[in-house]
Design a protein around this motif. Structure first.
Motif, PDB file in Angstrom:
ATOM      1  N   VAL A   1      76.006 144.368  85.567  1.00  0.00           N
ATOM      2  CA  VAL A   1      74.929 145.121  84.922  1.00  0.00           C
ATOM      3  C   VAL A   1      73.778 145.222  85.916  1.00  0.00           C
ATOM      4  CG1 VAL A   1      73.281 145.178  83.004  1.00  0.00           C
ATOM      5  CG2 VAL A   1      75.586 144.262  82.646  1.00  0.00           C
ATOM      6  N   SER A   2      73.233 146.422  86.063  1.00  0.00           N
ATOM      7  CA  SER A   2      72.102 146.625  86.964  1.00  0.00           C
ATOM      8  C   SER A   2      70.843 146.916  86.159  1.00  0.00           C
ATOM      9  CB  SER A   2      72.369 147.790  87.919  1.00  0.00           C
ATOM     10  OG  SER A   2      73.452 147.513  88.776  1.00  0.00           O
ATOM     11  N   PHE A   3      69.730 146.397  86.657  1.00  0.00           N
ATOM     12  CA  PHE A   3      68.427 146.616  86.031  1.00  0.00           C
ATOM     13  C   PHE A   3      67.520 147.289  87.055  1.00  0.00           C
ATOM     14  CE2 PHE A   3      64.160 144.553  84.980  1.00  0.00           C
ATOM     15  CZ  PHE A   3      63.841 145.488  84.000  1.00  0.00           C
ATOM     16  N   LEU A   4      66.981 148.462  86.691  1.00  0.00           N
ATOM     17  CA  LEU A   4      66.098 149.212  87.577  1.00  0.00           C
ATOM     18  C   LEU A   4      64.786 149.497  86.864  1.00  0.00           C
ATOM     19  CD1 LEU A   4      69.003 149.902  88.787  1.00  0.00           C
ATOM     20  CD2 LEU A   4      67.939 152.007  89.622  1.00  0.00           C
ATOM     21  N   PRO A   5      63.756 148.713  87.104  1.00  0.00           N
ATOM     22  CA  PRO A   5      62.440 149.035  86.554  1.00  0.00           C
ATOM     23  C   PRO A   5      61.732 150.044  87.465  1.00  0.00           C
ATOM     24  CG  PRO A   5      62.364 146.903  87.629  1.00  0.00           C
ATOM     25  CD  PRO A   5      63.777 147.400  87.760  1.00  0.00           C
ATOM     26  N   VAL A   6      61.423 151.196  86.917  1.00  0.00           N
ATOM     27  CA  VAL A   6      60.787 152.261  87.699  1.00  0.00           C
ATOM     28  C   VAL A   6      59.295 152.204  87.404  1.00  0.00           C
ATOM     29  CG1 VAL A   6      60.886 154.703  88.315  1.00  0.00           C
ATOM     30  CG2 VAL A   6      62.896 153.592  87.339  1.00  0.00           C
ATOM     31  N   GLY A   7      58.588 151.439  88.199  1.00  0.00           N
ATOM     32  CA  GLY A   7      57.169 151.233  87.967  1.00  0.00           C
ATOM     33  C   GLY A   7      56.336 151.660  89.151  1.00  0.00           C
ATOM     34  N   THR A   8      55.378 150.824  89.537  1.00  0.00           N
ATOM     35  CA  THR A   8      54.552 151.122  90.703  1.00  0.00           C
ATOM     36  C   THR A   8      55.420 151.373  91.915  1.00  0.00           C
ATOM     37  OG1 THR A   8      52.821 149.690  89.806  1.00  0.00           O
ATOM     38  CG2 THR A   8      52.653 150.282  92.129  1.00  0.00           C
ATOM     39  N   GLY A   9      56.464 150.577  92.064  1.00  0.00           N
ATOM     40  CA  GLY A   9      57.472 150.773  93.091  1.00  0.00           C
ATOM     41  C   GLY A   9      58.841 150.840  92.448  1.00  0.00           C
ATOM     42  N   LEU A  10      59.882 150.568  93.227  1.00  0.00           N
ATOM     43  CA  LEU A  10      61.247 150.599  92.702  1.00  0.00           C
ATOM     44  C   LEU A  10      62.047 149.460  93.328  1.00  0.00           C
ATOM     45  CD1 LEU A  10      63.453 152.112  91.024  1.00  0.00           C
ATOM     46  CD2 LEU A  10      64.052 153.281  93.156  1.00  0.00           C
ATOM     47  N   ALA A  11      62.655 148.664  92.492  1.00  0.00           N
ATOM     48  CA  ALA A  11      63.578 147.624  92.944  1.00  0.00           C
ATOM     49  C   ALA A  11      64.685 147.539  91.905  1.00  0.00           C
ATOM     50  CB  ALA A  11      62.868 146.285  93.104  1.00  0.00           C
ATOM     51  N   SER A  12      65.659 146.705  92.163  1.00  0.00           N
ATOM     52  CA  SER A  12      66.757 146.558  91.213  1.00  0.00           C
ATOM     53  C   SER A  12      67.216 145.110  91.204  1.00  0.00           C
ATOM     54  CB  SER A  12      67.928 147.473  91.587  1.00  0.00           C
ATOM     55  OG  SER A  12      68.533 147.036  92.795  1.00  0.00           O
ATOM     56  N   ALA A  13      67.993 144.775  90.185  1.00  0.00           N
ATOM     57  CA  ALA A  13      68.612 143.459  90.104  1.00  0.00           C
ATOM     58  C   ALA A  13      70.021 143.640  89.570  1.00  0.00           C
ATOM     59  CB  ALA A  13      67.813 142.531  89.196  1.00  0.00           C
ATOM     60  N   LEU A  14      70.919 142.832  90.094  1.00  0.00           N
ATOM     61  CA  LEU A  14      72.310 142.877  89.671  1.00  0.00           C
ATOM     62  C   LEU A  14      72.655 141.578  88.966  1.00  0.00           C
ATOM     63  CD1 LEU A  14      75.097 144.311  89.750  1.00  0.00           C
ATOM     64  CD2 LEU A  14      75.501 143.133  91.933  1.00  0.00           C
ATOM     65  N   VAL A  15      73.205 141.712  87.756  1.00  0.00           N
ATOM     66  CA  VAL A  15      73.637 140.554  86.979  1.00  0.00           C
ATOM     67  C   VAL A  15      75.153 140.645  86.822  1.00  0.00           C
ATOM     68  CG1 VAL A  15      73.386 139.277  84.825  1.00  0.00           C
ATOM     69  CG2 VAL A  15      71.446 140.566  85.735  1.00  0.00           C
ATOM     70  N   VAL A  16      75.854 139.627  87.296  1.00  0.00           N
ATOM     71  CA  VAL A  16      77.319 139.614  87.239  1.00  0.00           C
ATOM     72  C   VAL A  16      77.759 138.451  86.364  1.00  0.00           C
ATOM     73  CG1 VAL A  16      79.456 139.455  88.543  1.00  0.00           C
ATOM     74  CG2 VAL A  16      77.480 140.632  89.534  1.00  0.00           C
ATOM     75  N   ASP A  17      78.439 138.771  85.268  1.00  0.00           N
ATOM     76  CA  ASP A  17      78.896 137.749  84.315  1.00  0.00           C
ATOM     77  C   ASP A  17      77.757 136.824  83.903  1.00  0.00           C
ATOM     78  OD1 ASP A  17      81.462 138.789  84.390  1.00  0.00           O
ATOM     79  OD2 ASP A  17      82.122 137.452  85.990  1.00  0.00           O
ATOM     80  N   GLY A  18      76.604 137.418  83.663  1.00  0.00           N
ATOM     81  CA  GLY A  18      75.450 136.676  83.163  1.00  0.00           C
ATOM     82  C   GLY A  18      74.619 135.977  84.223  1.00  0.00           C
ATOM     83  N   GLN A  19      75.032 136.064  85.512  1.00  0.00           N
ATOM     84  CA  GLN A  19      74.308 135.397  86.583  1.00  0.00           C
ATOM     85  C   GLN A  19      73.671 136.427  87.519  1.00  0.00           C
ATOM     86  OE1 GLN A  19      73.983 131.971  86.642  1.00  0.00           O
ATOM     87  NE2 GLN A  19      75.091 132.090  84.692  1.00  0.00           N
ATOM     88  N   VAL A  20      72.392 136.221  87.826  1.00  0.00           N
ATOM     89  CA  VAL A  20      71.691 137.131  88.718  1.00  0.00           C
ATOM     90  C   VAL A  20      72.120 136.891  90.163  1.00  0.00           C
ATOM     91  CG1 VAL A  20      69.444 137.842  89.597  1.00  0.00           C
ATOM     92  CG2 VAL A  20      69.706 137.305  87.198  1.00  0.00           C
ATOM     93  N   VAL A  21      72.298 137.963  90.916  1.00  0.00           N
ATOM     94  CA  VAL A  21      72.660 137.881  92.326  1.00  0.00           C
ATOM     95  C   VAL A  21      71.373 137.932  93.154  1.00  0.00           C
ATOM     96  CG1 VAL A  21      73.921 138.974  94.224  1.00  0.00           C
ATOM     97  CG2 VAL A  21      74.863 139.027  91.896  1.00  0.00           C
ATOM     98  N   PRO A  22      70.965 136.817  93.785  1.00  0.00           N
ATOM     99  CA  PRO A  22      69.695 136.803  94.509  1.00  0.00           C
ATOM    100  C   PRO A  22      69.773 137.319  95.937  1.00  0.00           C
ATOM    101  CG  PRO A  22      70.588 134.600  94.450  1.00  0.00           C
ATOM    102  CD  PRO A  22      71.547 135.467  93.665  1.00  0.00           C
ATOM    103  N   GLY A  23      70.934 137.166  96.577  1.00  0.00           N
ATOM    104  CA  GLY A  23      71.058 137.623  97.958  1.00  0.00           C
ATOM    105  C   GLY A  23      70.080 136.963  98.904  1.00  0.00           C
ATOM    106  N   GLY A  24      69.813 135.689  98.675  1.00  0.00           N
ATOM    107  CA  GLY A  24      68.865 134.991  99.520  1.00  0.00           C
ATOM    108  C   GLY A  24      67.450 135.512  99.397  1.00  0.00           C
ATOM    109  N   GLY A  25      67.176 136.196  98.276  1.00  0.00           N
ATOM    110  CA  GLY A  25      65.848 136.756  98.057  1.00  0.00           C
ATOM    111  C   GLY A  25      65.728 138.219  98.436  1.00  0.00           C
ATOM    112  N   TRP A  26      66.744 138.748  99.099  1.00  0.00           N
ATOM    113  CA  TRP A  26      66.659 140.118  99.616  1.00  0.00           C
ATOM    114  C   TRP A  26      67.408 141.142  98.767  1.00  0.00           C
ATOM    115  CZ3 TRP A  26      63.496 141.421 103.577  1.00  0.00           C
ATOM    116  CH2 TRP A  26      62.979 140.369 104.347  1.00  0.00           C
ATOM    117  N   ALA A  27      68.157 140.693  97.792  1.00  0.00           N
ATOM    118  CA  ALA A  27      68.943 141.637  96.988  1.00  0.00           C
ATOM    119  C   ALA A  27      68.038 142.538  96.157  1.00  0.00           C
ATOM    120  CB  ALA A  27      69.891 140.875  96.061  1.00  0.00           C
ATOM    121  N   GLY A  28      68.428 143.802  96.062  1.00  0.00           N
ATOM    122  CA  GLY A  28      67.749 144.715  95.152  1.00  0.00           C
ATOM    123  C   GLY A  28      66.588 145.501  95.708  1.00  0.00           C
ATOM    124  N   GLU A  29      66.286 145.382  96.997  1.00  0.00           N
ATOM    125  CA  GLU A  29      65.131 146.097  97.549  1.00  0.00           C
ATOM    126  C   GLU A  29      65.480 147.560  97.862  1.00  0.00           C
ATOM    127  OE1 GLU A  29      61.954 145.055  97.820  1.00  0.00           O
ATOM    128  OE2 GLU A  29      62.616 143.271  96.748  1.00  0.00           O
TER     129      GLU A  29
END
Length: 306
Positions: free
Chosen positions: A142-170
């Motif tokens: 599941v992907s989450f994209l908040p379209v606000g002042t800027g744009l980023a995303s987050a990926l949740v796989v089987d209920g767990q967020v994928v952090p990518g060492g802090g760089w995921a979703g930019e």
């Protein structure tokens, strides 16, 4: 109320900081929004603002809340959750700011000793949205994209967020290499801030009203936003296999004006590939603060020393 105390979720935004106080049962006890300090490259003024919010939360003790158990703090940018550091946050003007430590020091000056859970605003918002979305969102991608002042995303796989060492979703920082927007970053076109700025509107909401009235400049900017956002959604779905994309932030409040053309544009880009369901966020712009509270509560339940 009796039993365990409350947690305070604090979501630091580029323009405003939102806080939500909840009890152990998830009941909202207080909500507030304060301006995010400007010209604060060290993060010290923000630390003071968070401590002030904690003092406000503690005032609820006289209404039956048994103390304040923890604070959840989330920020934009690239964050290192383990060290409590914001590596870089362009909208805040921060680089290598140890914000969790700064907040802890300021709380100690007020005589407040509570653990602080720290995280990324979009990843925390994703947790909140997935938790609110029912069991079908706890499986798969599941992907989450908040379209606000800027744009980023987050990926949740089987209920767990994928952090990518802090760089995921930019995704908002990706450079557009061709077409009329070549040389610009994705979020300069596909964000509420970008829509407002490029259309000459006071806000994205004002731009949306102009689109509804048929204003040609605002309409052209809106179409640009949908096109670039659809590209981001399509690549996200194709790479991560997302079955659902949750779109939040200020722009999502425009409803069908955004979602109808966006769904069509994403489907056109994914011929032969599963098209994700694109749905509006459940929590609106409160997702980050709610997610911050979830981080604090989960850390407490797991017995993690923060």
């Amino acid at each position: 109320m009796t039993g365990a105390g409350a947690v305070l979720g604090v979501d630091v935004g580029g323009t405003g900081t939102k806080a939500r106080l909840t009890d152990a049962d998830g009941l909202v006890l207080d909500e507030t929004r304060v301006p995010t300090p400007r010209d604060d490259p060290t993060g010290l003024r923000l630390a003071v603002a968070v401590a002030d919010l904690a003092v406000r939360a503690l005032e609820h003790e006289r209404h039956g809340v048994i103390g304040l158990d923890a604070i959840g703090l989330v920020t934009p940018g690239v964050v290192d959750e383990a060290s409590g550091t914001v590596v870089i946050a362009v909208n805040l003007g921060w680089q290598d700011v140890p914000i969790r430590e700064l907040v802890g020091v300021e709380l100690a000056r007020r005589g407040i000793d509570v653990p602080i859970a720290f995280g990324h605003d979009v990843r925390a918002g994703a947790l909140a949205e997935v938790a609110a979305g029912g069991p079908e969102l706890s499986h798969g991608s599941v992907s989450f994209l908040p379209v606000g002042t800027g744009l980023a995303s987050a990926l949740v796989v089987d209920g767990q967020v994928v952090p990518g060492g802090g760089w995921a979703g930019e995704i908002g920082q990706v450079l557009i290499r061709s077409g009329p927007h070549a040389g610009l970053r994705v979020e300069e076109i596909a964000s509420a801030g970008g829509v407002a700025r490029r259309s000459g509107s006071a806000s994205a909401h004002d731009a949306m009203l102009r689109v509804r009235d048929g204003d040609p400049t605002a309409t052209a900017v809106w179409h640009d936003c949908v096109d670039v956002l659809a590209d981001a959604c399509a690549w996200t779905a194709a790479v991560a296999g997302s079955h659902t994309i949750i779109v939040g932030g200020g722009l999502a409040e425009s409803g069908p004006l955004l979602f109808d053309p966006l769904r069509t544009a994403v489907a056109e880009r994914l011929v032969g590939v599963r098209t994700p369901e694109i749905v509006p966020a459940h929590h609106g712009d409160a997702a980050g603060a709610i997610g911050a509270g979830l981080l604090a509560r989960r850390a407490l339940e797991a017995g993690v020393l923060l």
